[in-house]
Scaffold this motif. Structure first.
Motif, mmCIF file in Angstrom:
data_model
loop_
_atom_site.group_PDB
_atom_site.id
_atom_site.type_symbol
_atom_site.label_atom_id
_atom_site.label_comp_id
_atom_site.label_asym_id
_atom_site.label_seq_id
_atom_site.Cartn_x
_atom_site.Cartn_y
_atom_site.Cartn_z
ATOM 1 N N ARG A 198 0.576 -1.094 -0.332
ATOM 2 C CA ARG A 198 -0.625 -0.292 -0.505
ATOM 3 C C ARG A 198 0.776 1.692 0.148
ATOM 4 N NH1 ARG A 198 -3.783 -2.830 3.993
ATOM 5 N NH2 ARG A 198 -2.333 -2.233 5.337
ATOM 6 N N LEU A 199 1.871 1.282 1.166
ATOM 7 C CA LEU A 199 3.155 2.799 0.799
ATOM 8 C C LEU A 199 3.938 2.573 -0.338
ATOM 9 C CD1 LEU A 199 3.810 2.544 4.725
ATOM 10 C CD2 LEU A 199 2.011 4.052 3.909
ATOM 11 N N GLU A 228 0.331 14.921 3.543
ATOM 12 C CA GLU A 228 -0.036 13.706 3.018
ATOM 13 C C GLU A 228 0.592 12.270 3.717
ATOM 14 O OE1 GLU A 228 0.971 15.194 -0.652
ATOM 15 O OE2 GLU A 228 -0.520 16.419 -1.068
ATOM 16 N N LEU A 229 1.739 12.736 4.710
ATOM 17 C CA LEU A 229 2.382 11.235 4.661
ATOM 18 C C LEU A 229 1.810 10.618 5.740
ATOM 19 C CD1 LEU A 229 4.894 9.395 4.655
ATOM 20 C CD2 LEU A 229 6.296 11.451 5.686
ATOM 21 N N TRP A 230 1.781 11.372 7.095
ATOM 22 C CA TRP A 230 1.263 11.348 8.111
ATOM 23 C C TRP A 230 -0.084 10.514 8.387
ATOM 24 C CZ3 TRP A 230 5.527 9.719 10.877
ATOM 25 C CH2 TRP A 230 6.650 10.686 10.833
ATOM 26 N N PRO A 231 -0.742 11.309 8.066
ATOM 27 C CA PRO A 231 -2.552 10.025 7.834
ATOM 28 C C PRO A 231 -2.572 8.997 6.407
ATOM 29 C CG PRO A 231 -2.301 12.418 6.657
ATOM 30 C CD PRO A 231 -0.613 12.787 7.161
ATOM 31 N N MET A 232 -0.796 9.169 5.943
ATOM 32 C CA MET A 232 -1.213 7.215 6.017
ATOM 33 C C MET A 232 -0.576 6.629 6.380
ATOM 34 S SD MET A 232 -1.122 6.269 2.645
ATOM 35 C CE MET A 232 -2.231 6.906 1.028
ATOM 36 N N ASN A 257 -2.335 3.535 8.077
ATOM 37 C CA ASN A 257 -2.263 1.561 7.751
ATOM 38 C C ASN A 257 -1.242 0.956 9.419
ATOM 39 O OD1 ASN A 257 -2.116 0.926 4.544
ATOM 40 N ND2 ASN A 257 -1.831 3.619 4.514
ATOM 41 N N MET A 258 -0.432 1.669 9.320
ATOM 42 C CA MET A 258 -0.442 0.923 11.162
ATOM 43 C C MET A 258 -1.380 1.091 11.726
ATOM 44 S SD MET A 258 3.118 1.211 11.445
ATOM 45 C CE MET A 258 3.322 0.604 12.668
ATOM 46 N N ALA A 316 -8.083 4.256 11.671
ATOM 47 C CA ALA A 316 -7.841 3.537 10.310
ATOM 48 C C ALA A 316 -9.126 3.293 9.322
ATOM 49 C CB ALA A 316 -8.147 2.272 10.328
ATOM 50 N N ARG A 317 -10.545 4.063 9.823
ATOM 51 C CA ARG A 317 -11.725 4.479 9.704
ATOM 52 C C ARG A 317 -11.482 6.243 8.628
ATOM 53 N NH1 ARG A 317 -16.954 4.370 11.972
ATOM 54 N NH2 ARG A 317 -17.634 5.030 10.477
#
Length: 537
Positions: A160-161, A194-198, A202-203, A329-330
């Motif tokens: 995903r990443l 954009e990076l940290w929400p992704m 995912n974590m 996650a939601r």
């Protein structure tokens, strides 16, 4: 073709929403187009004349699998310089790969992951004599199921990443060439915003999956341990639950952080994360997970007698965190869909691996077969890694001709002939099947020599032992490669992305076949008189 551009939501692949852009495609001659796969479709009759260009990341064709990286270089050779939007039924550029190039691309990650399984086998060989493994033998049932999380969860995260990272390379192209800035709503990792929400989404997702699968694995271990003997201990059941959930949670957290670091670092260095993330996870995953399971179960077993309340508290603590991870996650669109789907292959794979764990526990609990422990992670890991490569290659080949469920000349067969799987001159995947099968013997010889040189295990590597071991390993990979050829095409015809569904099943079958065949080999060796169990004592 209308000059007006519009953005539409494309199909979801692995939790990432791709843009569908209608408009001129002159800008596809950009050098960045090598990262794209273009296809053209025509709308319904009322939209006749409007051409739709679907922009996808090649990494988006990759789903949950343990060895995406082993295929990446091979996939690059299939890139075409043709900017035509016509899609033929068969990607002929795949034929450019030779057996030598396939073997060269696979060799280093294969050896790296293999040495990781050797280290895990040496750990299992030591801890099998600990009291928790001797008196709570159901812990052995957890071993294959929890080791399988490495492929089912961490590789999903890496995929995903990696997809988000490659989609990030499209941001400037999409914003400047095709869309207005506010319309470029695709998942990418270009800025901290954009990076940290992704990352957090995912974590949180893999923590949900790890906790649920760890809990279900403990239930399976209790059931499989109770069926043969009819003996049930509530204390041991809670111990198994706490050990399994804690191990799955911590292992997924550690490996997930490693995957994120590798992917972000690779992006800054300008290399493809698929080429480095998977071998690192494969080499460290088994070792980290097995070490955690051994240490946690040993510590909880000690507390079982004097502080029996510790085990249920540990189990309740990790389960109580589930709502928090679900909420996080939601919030991320890229993980929201995966949160509600994709559970079936992971859970069924866990159940299949647990059967292999039952065989392992019943075999190594007999002192006559203690030598099996050090070889089990090796044979299971090698088989799983090789079949994951083949399944990934077949899936990529099919993705180049269409989407899952679409009628395609590349997926015509229902039950392939074994000869066509390995010896077909027309099927490009037969060449890779032969190469992967030929890697089994030299790979295992290297790993056996490593085990022997470190004086690990309880079995002398006699000629007859090596013959039986190699026979089991070859038969395991032979069966897995044939099943992969059938399963990937079968799933494709039914509209399922094989990357997301086939790999968990295949690696779980690899655990079951590897453990079963290895146990059978040890029993036969015992019957014919090869009973050396003093090495390593």
């Amino acid at each position: 073709m209308t000059a007006k551009q519009e953005q539409k939501e494309a199909h979801h692949t692995n939790g990432v929403v791709l843009p569908v852009v209608a408009g001129p495609i002159d800008c596809l001659s950009s050098p960045d187009r090598e990262h794209l796969v273009e296809s053209s479709e025509f709308l319904r009759s009322e939209d006749a004349g409007v051409e739709v260009v679907v922009i996808e990341s090649r990494a988006n064709a990759k789903g949950v699998h343990e060895e995406d990286a082993l295929l990446e270089n091979g996939s690059q050779t299939t890139e075409s310089d043709d900017t035509s939007t016509d899609r033929g039924p068969e990607p002929s550029s795949s034929l450019k790969e030779t057996s030598f190039s396939i073997g060269l691309q696979v060799l280093f990650p294969f050896l790296l992951a293999g040495f990781g399984t050797v280290a895990a086998g040496m750990v299992l060989d030591i801890v099998q004599h600990w009291d928790v493994f001797r008196y709570v033998t159901e812990v052995f049932i957890l071993v294959p199921a929890l080791l399988g999380l490495k492929g089912n969860l961490e590789m999903t995260l890496a995929s995903r990443l990696s997809t988000a990272r490659i989609l990030g390379q499209l941001t400037f192209y999409v914003k400047t060439a095709l869309l207005k800035p506010q319309e470029a709503n695709i998942g990418q990792m270009d800025t901290p915003k954009e990076l940290w929400p992704m990352i957090t989404g995912n974590m949180a997702l893999i923590q949900v999956q790890a906790t649920v699968v760890g809990f279900l694995a403990s239930i399976a271990a209790v059931v499989f341990g109770w069926i043969p003997d009819g003996h049930f201990s509530i204390g041991h059941a809670i111990l198994l639950c706490a050990s399994s959930v804690a191990t799955a949670f911590i292992a997924s957290l550690v490996l997930g952080m490693i995957m994120i670091g590798v992917i972000i670092g690779s992006r800054k260095m300008g290399i493809n994360p698929d080429n480095v993330a998977t071998p690192i996870a494969a080499s460290l995953g088994d070792l980290i997970t097995l070490a955690l399971l051994s240490g946690i179960s040993w510590g909880l077993y000690i507390e079982l007698e004097h502080k029996p309340y510790v085990n249920p508290l540990v189990c309740a603590f990790f389960i109580a965190l589930l709502p928090l991870w679900v909420i996080i996650a939601r919030r991320n669109p890229a993980t929201r869909e995966v949160l509600y789907s994709g559970w079936e292959p992971v859970i069924i794979a866990m159940a299949i691996s647990s059967v292999g764990g039952l065989i392992l526990g019943k075999t190594v609990s007999d002192p006559n077969f203690a030598g099996m422990a050090v070889f089990t992670p090796v044979i299971n890991g090698v088989g799983g890694n090789l079949v994951a490569v083949q399944a990934s290659r077949i899936s990529t080949y099919l993705h180049m001709s269409g989407i899952p469920g679409e009628s395609s000349e590349t997926a015509p067969r229902k039950c392939p002939n074994p000869c066509s799987t390995f010896f077909s001159s027309a099927d490009v995947n037969s060449r890779s099947a032969r190469v992967l099968f030929l890697l089994v013997v030299p790979g295992h010889l290297v790993f056996l020599y490593t085990i022997s040189s470190m004086q690990a295990g309880h079995t002398t590597l006699t000629l007859i032992f090596i013959v039986f071991y190699m026979t089991a390993a070859l038969l395991q990979v032979l069966i897995l490669l044939y099943i992969a050829d059938w399963m990937v095409h079968w799933m494709w015809r039914r509209g399922l992305d094989p990357d997301n569904f086939s790999i968990p099943y295949l690696t779980a079958l690899g655990d079951l076949l590897g453990t079963g065949l290895l146990a059978l080999s040890f029993h036969i060796l015992w019957l014919i008189g090869d009973r050396d169990t003093d090495v390593g004592d």
